[in-house]
Design a protein around this motif. Structure first.
Motif, PDB file in Angstrom:
ATOM      1  N   GLU B  55       9.875 -41.385 -52.725  1.00  0.00           N
ATOM      2  CA  GLU B  55       9.758 -42.533 -53.586  1.00  0.00           C
ATOM      3  C   GLU B  55      11.151 -43.190 -53.762  1.00  0.00           C
ATOM      4  O   GLU B  55      11.124 -44.165 -54.475  1.00  0.00           O
ATOM      5  CB  GLU B  55       9.331 -41.652 -55.028  1.00  0.00           C
ATOM      6  N   HIS B  56      12.294 -42.813 -53.296  1.00  0.00           N
ATOM      7  CA  HIS B  56      13.227 -43.611 -53.372  1.00  0.00           C
ATOM      8  C   HIS B  56      13.737 -44.002 -52.005  1.00  0.00           C
ATOM      9  O   HIS B  56      15.087 -44.506 -51.761  1.00  0.00           O
ATOM     10  CB  HIS B  56      14.439 -42.454 -53.823  1.00  0.00           C
ATOM     11  N   VAL B  57      12.885 -43.866 -50.960  1.00  0.00           N
ATOM     12  CA  VAL B  57      13.281 -44.321 -49.593  1.00  0.00           C
ATOM     13  C   VAL B  57      12.648 -45.669 -49.346  1.00  0.00           C
ATOM     14  O   VAL B  57      11.467 -45.964 -49.619  1.00  0.00           O
ATOM     15  CB  VAL B  57      12.857 -43.168 -48.514  1.00  0.00           C
ATOM     16  N   TYR B  58      13.350 -46.583 -49.081  1.00  0.00           N
ATOM     17  CA  TYR B  58      12.971 -48.169 -48.707  1.00  0.00           C
ATOM     18  C   TYR B  58      13.193 -48.549 -47.227  1.00  0.00           C
ATOM     19  O   TYR B  58      14.145 -47.867 -46.550  1.00  0.00           O
ATOM     20  CB  TYR B  58      13.736 -49.120 -49.629  1.00  0.00           C
ATOM     21  N   MET B  59      12.267 -49.228 -46.585  1.00  0.00           N
ATOM     22  CA  MET B  59      12.530 -49.931 -45.596  1.00  0.00           C
ATOM     23  C   MET B  59      13.061 -51.373 -45.554  1.00  0.00           C
ATOM     24  O   MET B  59      12.674 -51.852 -46.509  1.00  0.00           O
ATOM     25  CB  MET B  59      11.370 -49.698 -44.597  1.00  0.00           C
ATOM     26  N   LEU B  60      14.168 -51.655 -44.667  1.00  0.00           N
ATOM     27  CA  LEU B  60      14.454 -53.071 -44.718  1.00  0.00           C
ATOM     28  C   LEU B  60      13.651 -54.043 -44.037  1.00  0.00           C
ATOM     29  O   LEU B  60      13.401 -53.488 -42.638  1.00  0.00           O
ATOM     30  CB  LEU B  60      15.831 -53.218 -44.204  1.00  0.00           C
ATOM     31  N   GLN B  61      13.129 -55.182 -44.531  1.00  0.00           N
ATOM     32  CA  GLN B  61      12.422 -56.011 -43.725  1.00  0.00           C
ATOM     33  C   GLN B  61      13.054 -57.279 -43.704  1.00  0.00           C
ATOM     34  O   GLN B  61      13.661 -57.780 -44.828  1.00  0.00           O
ATOM     35  CB  GLN B  61      10.946 -56.125 -44.358  1.00  0.00           C
ATOM     36  N   SER B  62      12.774 -58.363 -42.611  1.00  0.00           N
ATOM     37  CA  SER B  62      13.787 -59.531 -42.482  1.00  0.00           C
ATOM     38  C   SER B  62      12.837 -60.601 -42.286  1.00  0.00           C
ATOM     39  O   SER B  62      11.615 -60.335 -41.613  1.00  0.00           O
ATOM     40  CB  SER B  62      14.760 -59.208 -41.843  1.00  0.00           C
ATOM     41  N   ARG B  63      13.138 -61.724 -42.327  1.00  0.00           N
ATOM     42  CA  ARG B  63      12.428 -62.640 -41.874  1.00  0.00           C
ATOM     43  C   ARG B  63      13.366 -63.793 -41.396  1.00  0.00           C
ATOM     44  O   ARG B  63      14.258 -64.251 -42.051  1.00  0.00           O
ATOM     45  CB  ARG B  63      11.783 -63.601 -42.955  1.00  0.00           C
ATOM     46  N   PHE B  64      13.314 -64.213 -40.049  1.00  0.00           N
ATOM     47  CA  PHE B  64      14.298 -65.112 -39.400  1.00  0.00           C
ATOM     48  C   PHE B  64      13.538 -66.650 -39.458  1.00  0.00           C
ATOM     49  O   PHE B  64      12.837 -66.770 -38.797  1.00  0.00           O
ATOM     50  CB  PHE B  64      14.667 -64.553 -38.119  1.00  0.00           C
ATOM     51  N   ASN B  65      14.063 -67.281 -40.304  1.00  0.00           N
ATOM     52  CA  ASN B  65      13.190 -68.541 -40.516  1.00  0.00           C
ATOM     53  C   ASN B  65      13.794 -69.634 -39.454  1.00  0.00           C
ATOM     54  O   ASN B  65      13.388 -70.748 -39.635  1.00  0.00           O
ATOM     55  CB  ASN B  65      13.871 -68.973 -42.106  1.00  0.00           C
ATOM     56  N   LEU B  66      15.004 -69.436 -38.790  1.00  0.00           N
ATOM     57  CA  LEU B  66      15.045 -70.643 -37.750  1.00  0.00           C
ATOM     58  C   LEU B  66      14.038 -70.343 -36.580  1.00  0.00           C
ATOM     59  O   LEU B  66      13.637 -71.499 -36.211  1.00  0.00           O
ATOM     60  CB  LEU B  66      16.365 -70.060 -37.157  1.00  0.00           C
ATOM     61  N   GLN B  67      13.104 -69.476 -36.269  1.00  0.00           N
ATOM     62  CA  GLN B  67      12.191 -69.392 -35.474  1.00  0.00           C
ATOM     63  C   GLN B  67      10.889 -70.036 -35.741  1.00  0.00           C
ATOM     64  O   GLN B  67      10.113 -70.309 -34.831  1.00  0.00           O
ATOM     65  CB  GLN B  67      12.120 -68.143 -35.046  1.00  0.00           C
ATOM     66  N   GLY B  68      10.681 -70.415 -36.906  1.00  0.00           N
ATOM     67  CA  GLY B  68       9.183 -70.857 -37.476  1.00  0.00           C
ATOM     68  C   GLY B  68       8.563 -69.905 -37.264  1.00  0.00           C
ATOM     69  O   GLY B  68       8.761 -68.724 -37.269  1.00  0.00           O
ATOM     70  N   GLY B  69       7.325 -70.014 -37.801  1.00  0.00           N
ATOM     71  CA  GLY B  69       6.206 -68.977 -38.065  1.00  0.00           C
ATOM     72  C   GLY B  69       6.555 -68.367 -39.420  1.00  0.00           C
ATOM     73  O   GLY B  69       5.618 -67.885 -39.933  1.00  0.00           O
TER      74      GLY B  69
END
Lengths: 219, 817
Positions: B55-69
Motif C-alpha cells: 500500500e506504500h509502494v508506487y511506480m513511476l510513470q512518465s510521459r515524453f511530450n516531445l514525441q507526440g502521441g
C-alpha cells in the motif's frame, strides 16, 4: 339416450386391481330422472364419469345419443361432450379467482356463440336461478346454497341434453339442499335428462327411477 | 437444533429425490459460479499483493511530450531512482530493467528467459525469496544469476540446479554464468513477472549499460518503484521528482523548434501510481522491452463480481420458490405437527434444518464443481487462477453456503407458520395468498430477466469480438508469419542477418520476407516525427520504418501513386516516404492524389535540422492498433532493419514455418525463435474481450439453468393452482391447444415483464461496451432478439413437462367425479 352394454371398468394401483364397474347393463331414456345409490366404493362415481365421457370403459359399450363412444380418444370425447352434458359437483368446483358471472361464462368459452350472446345467456341463467344480484361477487362471498345455484347455472347455460349431478346436496344444509332438489325437479320437467348420485333416500325418491349399485354391479 | 431435526430433514430430502436433486443442484451451481467469479474478482484486485507493504509502494510513470502521441508509459528516466532517494518521505527506491533479455543455451538449444535486471534493493522491496542457494550472490557476482522454480523445472526438469553453469546470450553479448539461487515463483497476479533475475554486475552487461542502469546520465527509461513513508505526501514527492525531470530537460538544450512545438507543455510529465493500481493501467503504453503484463478493466471486474452475486441470488430465489411450493404440498404434514404440539419455534427449527442440510450439501457440491471447473475457468478467463481456491477461500465458501442456508429458510418457514391445522386436516388446504403468489412471480421475472440480460450481453460481446478479430486489417494476414529479430539488426551492417534473409528468400516455401519496427496489430515502438509541407503548419506524425519489400509482402496496393518497390527503392540517399490518407489530410493536402510527388520537411524531436523527403504514394488504412483506438496519421519511412520480420508463405503456412525454424538456428543459435501467425497477433488485441465473452457465456448458461428451474416451478405452480380450472375447461370442451394456451399465457406474462426489465438494461450495457470501438459490428443489437428467442426456448422446454401433465390430466380425478 344413454346405454351401457356389458360395460366394465377396472383401476390398477400397483399390484391391486379394482373392478369399479363389472359388466353392467343400463339404459336411460331421454328426459328421465334417475338416482344412483350405493355404499362408498360401489362404483357410483365411476359410473358418472363414464356417463359424462370423462373416462372410458375398459370393456363393453357405452352408447351416447346413438353413438358407441367406448373406444373414443379424449379429443373425440371432448367433441361429443361439448355443450351436451352439464355437471354438478358436491364441492361446487367454482373458481375462486373468477366472479360468479365469469364462472358461468366459462362453460360457454369453447362454444361457437359470440361474446354478446354468451353474456345474454349468462345473465338470463343467473336471473332464472335467483343469483343475478351476486353476479360480480366471488364464490367465497356466497352461501353454500347460492354457490350450488351458480354451479347449476354453469351446468345449464350450455343447454345440455343431460345433467349429471354427483351428490349435489352433500355440502349443503337441509334447507338449501331442498332448494337444489326443487331446482333439479323443475329442470327435469323442462326436458333435461338427469342422472344423480346420492346417499339420501329422500332425495332419491324425487327421481323417477333409482338404480342401486353394489361392488360394481347393478342390484 | 437437534440431530433429530437433521435426521428428519434427511428423510424429507430422500423422500423426493427429484426435488432434492433440483434444489441442491440449483443452489450448488449458483454457489460454484459465485465462487469462481468472486474468486476471479479477488484475484484481479490482489495484483502485486505479495509485495511487502504494497500500500506504500508506487511506480513511476512518465510521459515524453516531445514525441507526440502524449501517452503515459510505465517507465521513467532511471536517473530518478537516485534522485528519489534524497527526497524526504521516500524510504526506498529501486527498479528493474529489461534491456538485456537472456537466452540460455542447453544442449545446443537456445531458450528465452523472461529475465529482469534487478537494480539495488529490488529484491527487498518486491519481496523476492530464494528457496535454494544465495540470492545476494546471484545478484552481485558477475558470473551468477537466479531463476525461478518453474523456469528450472521447464528447462531442466528439476530445481536441483544450483551451481550449474550455462552459456547465456543477450544483446550482442555472450558469456558463461552459473545459477546461484532458485527463486520462489512470483504469483500469477503480478505486474512484475519474471523467470530469471540478474544484477547489474553480470558480465554480459556492457559497462556503458551498467553505468546507465545505476546513474541514468543518458536519460534511458526503466521501471522504477518507490516505497513511501505512511505519512508522506505523494503530491509533494511527485513535485520534487517533476522538478528534477524539468532540470534534466533543461540540460537537453532543446532546439527552438522543439520548444515551440511543446507550446508551454513540459518535456517530461512525471506521476506516481500506487503499485496496486498497476494492473488497471490499461492506457499505459508499453514497448518491446516491457515484460508481458495482463491489464484488467476495473469496471468489467466489478461487473463480473456483481454477476456472480446475482447468480447466487437467483439460485437462492430458486430454492425459496421450490421450498415454498413444497410447503403448500406438505400442509397436511405441517397441520399434523401443529396438532401434535409443534409450536412455530419448532417449525422454524425444522425448516431451518432442512434448508441448512440442502445448503451444506449444495456448498460441498458447489465447491467440488468449482474445483473441477477451475482449470477450464482459468482458460476462459485467460488468467492463471490455479491458486484461487486456498484454504481460506474454501472456508469462506462454506460460510457463504451456511449464510445462504439461513437466509433461504425464512420465507418457507413463515409460510408454514400460517398453515391452519383445522382447515388442512378437514381437507380444505390453504392456498397461497395472492401477494405471496405475486412475490414468487416477481422472483421468476427476475430469474428470467437475468438470463435474458446476460445472454444478450454475452452474444453482443462475442459478436463484436469476432467482428474485431475478423475485421480486415487492410491486408490478408493468412499467409503471413511474424517473428522477433530481437536486436533490430540493420541489413547493410550485419552479415548474419543478410545471410539469414537471403537463405530464407530462396527457400521454396517462402515467397518473400520483410522487416519493420513492429508488427501489424502490435504497437510497441511508436515514435513520432514532425513533418510539414511547403507553406504548411508542422504536424507530429507517427513513423513506421519498413524495408522496401514491406508493402509487396503484405499484399497492399496504393490508393494513389506507388508504394515502396524493392526494384526501385534502395538505401542510397533518396528518401521516399509513403503516407496514409489521414496523414495526407492532416498535412493539408486536399486529396490523396495531390500529395503524390510533394516534398515534406521532417524534423526529429530533439533536433533542429530538417530533412527533405518525397511522397511517392498513399497507402490504404492499415490497422496497426485494435478497433478500440481510432486510426492515426502514419508516415512510412524506409529503413534497412527492424525488430520484426514478416515472412509470406508461398503455399502452405506450415511449410513456411518449418522453413524459418530450420534456417534460424544456423544464423542465430543463441536466440530462441518466437514466431506467430500474423492473424494471431491481431487477435491477441482482443484476448480479454474473448475472455469476457466466455465468462459472460458461462454466467448465461448458469442463469439459463436457474431460469429453466424457475420456469418449471412457474408452470408447476400454474398447473397445480389451476388444476380444477383446467379440469373444468376440459369438461366444457377445451381442446389441447386451449389448455396449452392457458399455461402459455401465464408464463407469457412473466416473460413479458422479464423482457421489459432486461432488454432496456441489456441495451444500455451493450452500448457501454461498444462505446470505445471505432468500428462496431452491425449485429450487436440483434443479440437482444436472439437472446429472447433462446430464453423463450429454454422456458418452453422447462415448462413442457408440466404443460404435458395438464394436457393429460383426467378431469374426473381432478374434480372427484
Amino acid at each position: 339416450m344413454l346405454k351401457f352394454v356389458n360395460t366394465t371398468k377396472k383401476f390398477i394401483g400397483g399390484e391391486v386391481i379394482t373392478t369399479a364397474l363389472n359388466n353392467i347393463n343400463l339404459e336411460i331414456e331421454a328426459g328421465e330422472y334417475v338416482a344412483v345409490m350405493g355404499p362408498s366404493g360401489c362404483g357410483k362415481t365411476t359410473l358418472l364419469s363414464i356417463l359424462g365421457m370423462l373416462d372410458s370403459p375398459d370393456a363393453g359399450e357405452y352408447w351416447f345419443d346413438g353413438r358407441n363412444v367406448a373406444g373414443y380418444r379424449e379429443d373425440q370425447l371432448n367433441e361429443v361432450r361439448r355443450g351436451r352434458i352439464g355437471f354438478i359437483f358436491q364441492s361446487f368446483n367454482l373458481i375462486e379467482e373468477l366472479s360468479v358471472e365469469e364462472n358461468v361464462e366459462l362453460a360457454l368459452e369453447y362454444s361457437s356463440s359470440s361474446p354478446d350472446e354468451r353474456r345474454e345467456r349468462v345473465a338470463a341463467m343467473l336471473e332464472k336461478l335467483g343469483v343475478a344480484h351476486r353476479a360480480k361477487h366471488r364464490p367465497s362471498q356466497l352461501s353454500g346454497g347460492q354457490q350450488q345455484r351458480v354451479a347449476v347455472a354453469r351446468a345449464l347455460v350450455t343447454r345440455p341434453a343431460v345433467l349429471l349431478a354427483d351428490e349435489p346436496t352433500g355440502n349443503l344444509d337441509s334447507a338449501h339442499g331442498e332448494e337444489v332438489m326443487e331446482l333439479l325437479q323443475k329442470i327435469n320437467e323442462e326436458g333435461t335428462t338427469i342422472v344423480m348420485v346420492t346417499h339420501s333416500p329422500a332425495h332419491a325418491a324425487r327421481a323417477k327411477r333409482t338404480v342401486g349399485l353394489l361392488d360394481g354391479a347393478i342390484v | 437444533m437437534r440431530l433429530a431435526d437433521f435426521r428428519v430433514a434427511w428423510r424429507v430430502m430422500v423422500q423426493e429425490p427429484g426435488y432434492s436433486l433440483v434444489a441442491v443442484l440449483g443452489l450448488a451451481v449458483g454457489l460454484a459460479a459465485f465462487l469462481l467469479l468472486s474468486g476471479f474478482a479477488r484475484y484481479s484486485w490482489s495484483y502485486d499483493a505479495q509485495v511487502p507493504e504494497v500500500e506504500h509502494v508506487y511506480m513511476l510513470q512518465s510521459r515524453f511530450n516531445l514525441q507526440g502521441g502524449q501517452q503515459w508509459q510505465d517507465k521513467a528516466p532511471v536517473a530518478l531512482r537516485e534522485a528519489a532517494q534524497a527526497i524526504p518521505g521516500v524510504t526506498a527506491s529501486t527498479g528493474y530493467l529489461a534491456w538485456h533479455p537472456l537466452n540460455v543455451q542447453i544442449d545446443g538449444q537456445a531458450y528465452k528467459l523472461k529475465s529482469l535486471t534487478a537494480l539495488p534493493r529490488f529484491t527487498e522491496m518486491v519481496g523476492v525469496q530464494a528457496i535454494r542457494g544465495d540470492l545476494n550472490e546471484a545478484l552481485t557476482r558477475p558470473d551468477a544469476f537466479a531463476i525461478t522454480e518453474s523456469a528450472a523445472r521447464r528447462l531442466f526438469g528439476s530445481t536441483d540446479v544450483v551451481g550449474r553453469s550455462f552459456t547465456l546470450n543477450s544483446v550482442e553479448t555472450q558469456g558463461v554464468a552459473r545459477i546461484a539461487a532458485i527463486l520462489r515463483d512470483p504469483p500469477a497476479n503480478t505486474t512484475i513477472p519474471y523467470e530469471s533475475l540478474n544484477g547489474v554486475d553480470l558480465s554480459l552487461i556492457p559497462q556503458m549499460f551498467r553505468d546507465e542502469a545505476l546513474h541514468g546520465q543518458m536519460g534511458w527509461p526503466g521501471f522504477l518503484l518507490l516505497r513511501l513513508h505512511p505519512d508522506a505526501s505523494v503530491s509533494a514527492i511527485t513535485e520534487a521528482l517533476q522538478k528534477f525531470a524539468d532540470q534534466a530537460a533543461q540540460r537537453m538544450n532543446l532546439p527552438p523548434e522543439s520548444v515551440e512545438a511543446l507550446a508551454g507543455v513540459k518535456v517530461f510529465d512525471i506521476r506516481l501510481v500506487p503499485l496496486r493500481e498497476a494492473y488497471f493501467e490499461r492506457d499505459v503504453v508499453t514497448d518491446a522491452q516491457s515484460p508481458p503484463v495482463d491489464r484488467g478493466d476495473r469496471e468489467v471486474i466489478a461487473g463480473l463480481l456483481a454477476i456472480g452475486g446475482l447468480i447466487l441470488l437467483l439460485a437462492a430465489i430458486n430454492y425459496v420458490n421450490l421450498a415454498t411450493l413444497r410447503v403448500v404440498r406438505r400442509q397436511r404434514e405441517i397441520g399434523v405437527r401443529k396438532v401434535l404440539g409443534f409450536g412455530n419455534r419448532r417449525l422454524a427449527v425444522q425448516f431451518l434444518a432442512e434448508s441448512m442440510l440442502v445448503a451444506i450439501a449444495a456448498a460441498v457440491v458447489g465447491l467440488v464443481l468449482a474445483v473441477l471447473a477451475l482449470p477450464w475457468f482459468s482458460t476462459l478467463a485467460n488468467r492463471d487462477l490455479a491458486g484461487m481456491l486456498s484454504v481460506g477461500n474454501v472456508l469462506a465458501a462454506l460460510g457463504v453456503g451456511i449464510v445462504v442456508g439461513l437466509a433461504v429458510s425464512i420465507y418457507p418457514a413463515w409460510m408454514a407458520f400460517r398453515v391452519r391445522p383445522a382447515r388442512v386436516l378437514a381437507g380444505r388446504p390453504d392456498t397461497e395468498s395472492p401477494s405471496a403468489r405475486r412475490t414468487r412471480q416477481v422472483f421468476s421475472v427476475v430469474q428470467i430477466a437475468a438470463a435474458l440480460g446476460l445472454a444478450s450481453l454475452a452474444l453482443a460481446v462475442a459478436w463484436q469480438t469476432r467482428f474485431s478479430i475478423n475485421d480486415s486489417p487492410g491486408f490478408d494476414p493468412a499467409p503471413l508469419l511474424v517473428f522477433e529479430m530481437n536486436e533490430g539488426r540493420k541489413l547493410e551492417e550485419d552479415d548474419t542477418t543478410r545471410g539469414f534473409i537471403a537463405e530464407l528468400r530462396h527457400h521454396s516455401a517462402v515467397a518473400g520476407i520483410t522487416m519493420s519496427t513492429d508488427a501489424v496489430g502490435r504497437t510497441r515502438n511508436p515514435w513520432h516525427k514532425e513533418f510539414r509541407r511547403e507553406g504548411g503548419r508542422p504536424v507530429m506524425v507517427e513513423v513506421k520504418e519498413v524495408t522496401p519489400p514491406y508493402f509487396v509482402e503484405y499484399g497492399i496496393r496504393p490508393v494513389a501513386g506507388r508504394l515502396f518497390d524493392p526494384e526501385l527503392d534502395h538505401y542510397d540517399g533518396a528518401f521516399p516516404v509513403v503516407l496514409n490518407e489521414i496523414a495526407a489530410r492532416d498535412l493539408g493536402f486536399a486529396s490523396a492524389q495531390q500529395a503524390v510527388g510533394a516534398t515534406l520537411r521532417g524534423r526529429m524531436a530533439l533536433m533542429s535540422e530538417m530533412d527533405s523527403v518525397q511522397i511517392v504514394g498513399i497507402a490504404p488504412e492499415i490497422r496497426f492498433r485494435s478497433l478500440r483506438e481510432p486510426p492515426v496519421a502514419i508516415v512510412y519511412q524506409m529503413w534497412s532493419g527492424g525488430m520484426t520480420a514478416t515472412v509470406r508463405a508461398r503455399g502452405s503456412v506450415a511449410d513456411a514455418e518449418a522453413a524459418v525454424r530450420s534456417v534460424w538456428p544456423k544464423y542465430f543459435p543463441q536466440t530462441e525463435l518466437q514466431m506467430s501467425a500474423a492473424k494471431d497477433l491481431y487477435a491477441a488485441n482482443y484476448a480479454d474481450d474473448a475472455a469476457l465473452a466466455r465468462l459472460l457465456g458461462l454466467a448465461t448458461l448458469v442463469a439459463m439453468f436457474i431460469a429453466a428451474i424457475g420456469a418449471y416451478v412457474l408452470a408447476s405452480d400454474a398447473v397445480q393452482r389451476r388444476t380444477r380450472e383446467i379440469a373444468l375447461r376440459k369438461l366444457f370442451g377445451a381442446r389441447r391447444r386451449d389448455v396449452s394456451r392457458l399455461i402459455a399465457r401465464e408464463i407469457g406474462v412473466v416473460m413479458s415483464w422479464a423482457a421489459l426489465l432486461a432488454l432496456p438494461l441489456a441495451s444500455l450495457a451493450i452500448a457501454r461496451y461498444l462505446a470505445p470501438f471505432s468500428v462496431r459490428t452491425p449485429m450487436a443489437y440483434w443479440a437482444l432478439g436472439v437472446a429472447l428467442v433462446a430464453v423463450l426456448g429454454v422456458v418452453g422446454v422447462a415448462a413442457a413437462r408440466e404443460t404435458r401433465s395438464a394436457l393429460t390430466m383426467k378431469p374426473s380425478r381432478a374434480l372427484r367425479v
